[in-house]
Design a protein around this motif. Structure first.
Motif, short mmCIF file in Angstrom:
data_model
loop_
_atom_site.label_atom_id
_atom_site.label_comp_id
_atom_site.label_asym_id
_atom_site.label_seq_id
_atom_site.Cartn_x
_atom_site.Cartn_y
_atom_site.Cartn_z
N ARG A 1 -5.80 -4.10 -7.35
CA ARG A 1 -6.51 -3.37 -6.28
C ARG A 1 -5.75 -2.09 -5.92
O ARG A 1 -6.36 -1.02 -5.79
CB ARG A 1 -6.66 -4.27 -5.05
N ARG A 2 -4.44 -2.19 -5.81
CA ARG A 2 -3.65 -1.01 -5.45
C ARG A 2 -3.60 0.00 -6.60
O ARG A 2 -3.49 1.20 -6.36
CB ARG A 2 -2.24 -1.44 -5.05
N SER A 3 -3.67 -0.49 -7.83
CA SER A 3 -3.67 0.42 -8.98
C SER A 3 -4.89 1.34 -8.93
O SER A 3 -4.79 2.54 -9.22
CB SER A 3 -3.67 -0.37 -10.29
N ALA B 1 1.58 2.14 -3.48
CA ALA B 1 0.42 2.77 -4.10
C ALA B 1 0.31 4.24 -3.69
O ALA B 1 -0.03 5.11 -4.51
CB ALA B 1 -0.85 2.02 -3.73
N ASP B 2 0.59 4.53 -2.43
CA ASP B 2 0.53 5.92 -1.96
C ASP B 2 1.53 6.80 -2.71
O ASP B 2 1.22 7.94 -3.07
CB ASP B 2 0.83 5.98 -0.46
N LYS C 1 0.22 7.46 -6.15
CA LYS C 1 -0.92 8.38 -6.18
C LYS C 1 -0.47 9.81 -6.45
O LYS C 1 -1.18 10.58 -7.11
CB LYS C 1 -1.66 8.31 -4.84
N GLU D 1 -10.99 -7.55 -9.46
CA GLU D 1 -10.83 -6.31 -8.71
C GLU D 1 -11.38 -5.10 -9.45
O GLU D 1 -11.95 -4.20 -8.85
CB GLU D 1 -9.34 -6.07 -8.39
N THR D 2 -11.19 -5.07 -10.76
CA THR D 2 -11.53 -3.87 -11.53
C THR D 2 -12.98 -3.84 -12.00
O THR D 2 -13.53 -2.76 -12.26
CB THR D 2 -10.64 -3.75 -12.77
N LYS E 1 -6.55 2.09 -6.17
CA LYS E 1 -6.31 2.95 -5.01
C LYS E 1 -5.38 4.10 -5.35
O LYS E 1 -5.54 5.23 -4.86
CB LYS E 1 -5.72 2.11 -3.87
N ALA E 2 -4.40 3.84 -6.22
CA ALA E 2 -3.42 4.86 -6.59
C ALA E 2 -3.96 5.84 -7.62
O ALA E 2 -3.26 6.80 -7.97
CB ALA E 2 -2.16 4.19 -7.13
N ASP F 1 0.83 -1.21 0.00
CA ASP F 1 0.00 0.00 0.00
C ASP F 1 0.86 1.26 0.00
O ASP F 1 0.46 2.29 -0.56
CB ASP F 1 -0.93 -0.01 1.21
#
Length: 333
Positions: free
Chosen positions: A155-157, A84-85, A88, A211-212, A159-160, A81
């Motif tokens: 999932r992280r993509s 991902a941050d 972002k 996820e998408t 989130k980002a 995560d």
């Protein structure tokens, strides 16, 4: 009414239901500026934002789904995560230019960077060359764990803040290693026939889709040829990709070439990969992206007008000139 003959680089187009303002794409190009832990840095924020103005889409460089699959020691990743941050901040900067941005999810397999790879892995225990060394053949449970890495990366993509995902299945990296009979000698469900060799890619795409959802753009970058007899060719790749597109797993194809073996094409001229993209496009009902020294507006327009590809990606000129895309499109300040 827009007809095929009236299409140009300026004509908007859609991938997976998402519309893009034009058909010029920033191809993924390594920056070698990631932190030792694989985080995107201030360099990435400035680099991508600077080049985003006016272009239809930005695709970020290879982004590792596992800390054991980075392509270079200074690769960036998306395997936590915190990664991902950091990414972002990159997507926010590109979105400030009103430009969509995709992430390229990758795993190096037998071509993972030796000095940051704990265990070199591949579909079969066949080395790329002496510098990388011989990989261990993946077990089925290890393959399933890798598919989970891709799912979590998807999932992280989201989130980002990425607007879409490109799955890296080209240039001799892990998914390409599964696809090609040169590097995949497995006799289980993940090898042998065309269906077996494409199973890993299919399972990865299905995990990403879990996820998408269906309406988030997912594309794949492939190498259309291995430049050796008995390797992949554009006709076989088209037959592999067609059912994935028909099943809704895949929204577009980005056509590159080579990388499975230390072999270079004999002639790298403007549009040298274009004939393979055109062959693949004949078999698919989804957009095809052409790449490979397509650096003039007139050439790009002709490719699109003649139906050889639906969009054009450029890389190296944007490294040398951040304003290259604006000049190619013809934007004014």
């Amino acid at each position: 009414m827009i007809t095929a003959k009236s299409l140009t680089l300026d004509t908007p187009f859609t991938i997976g239901g998402k519309e893009f303002r034009n058909r010029l794409i920033m191809a993924p190009m390594q920056q070698y500026k990631g932190s030792p832990e694989g985080y995107a840095t201030e360099h990435h924020i400035q680099h991508y934002a600077r080049r985003a103005k006016g272009i239809g889409m930005v695709i970020v460089e290879s982004t590792a789904v596992s800390d054991n699959g980075r392509l270079w020691p200074n690769d960036i990743g998306i395997y936590s995560d915190r990664h991902a941050d950091a990414l972002k901040r990159v997507t926010d900067a590109v979105h400030a230019q009103d430009t969509p941005i995709f992430v390229q999810l990758s795993h190096g397999g037998r071509k993972s960077a030796p000095n940051v790879t704990k265990r070199l892995i591949a579909p079969s225990a066949i080395a790329y060359d002496d510098s990388y060394g011989k990989p261990a053949e993946l077990t089925v449970s290890e393959i399933e764990a890798l598919i989970e890495n891709y799912r979590m990366a998807a999932r992280r993509s989201i989130k980002a803040g990425f607007d879409g995902i490109e799955v890296h299945a080209a240039h001799g990296f892990l998914i390409h290693q599964f696809l090609s009979p040169i590097s995949n000698h497995r006799s289980d469900a993940y090898g042998g026939s065309r269906l077996g060799r494409m199973k890993f890619l299919k399972d990865v795409l299905a995990a990403i889709r879990s996820e998408t959802g269906r309406h988030y753009p997912v594309i794949v970058r492939i190498s259309s040829t291995d430049y050796i007899e008995g390797g992949l060719n554009p006709q076989e790749l088209a037959m592999m990709l067609k059912p994935l597109a028909e099943d809704g797993l895949l929204d577009a194809v980005d056509v590159s070439s080579g990388g499975l073996l230390p072999i270079q094409p004999d002639d790298i001229h403007p549009g040298y990969q274009l004939p393979d993209a055109a062959v693949i496009k004949q078999h698919l009902q989804i957009p095809v992206i052409a790449v490979g020294k397509i650096y003039t507006r007139s050439f790009a327009d002709r490719i699109i007008r003649d139906g050889l590809a639906d969009a054009v990606a450029i890389g190296r000129p944007l490294l040398e000139d951040p304003d290259f895309a604006q000049k190619m499109i013809g934007l004014k300040e």
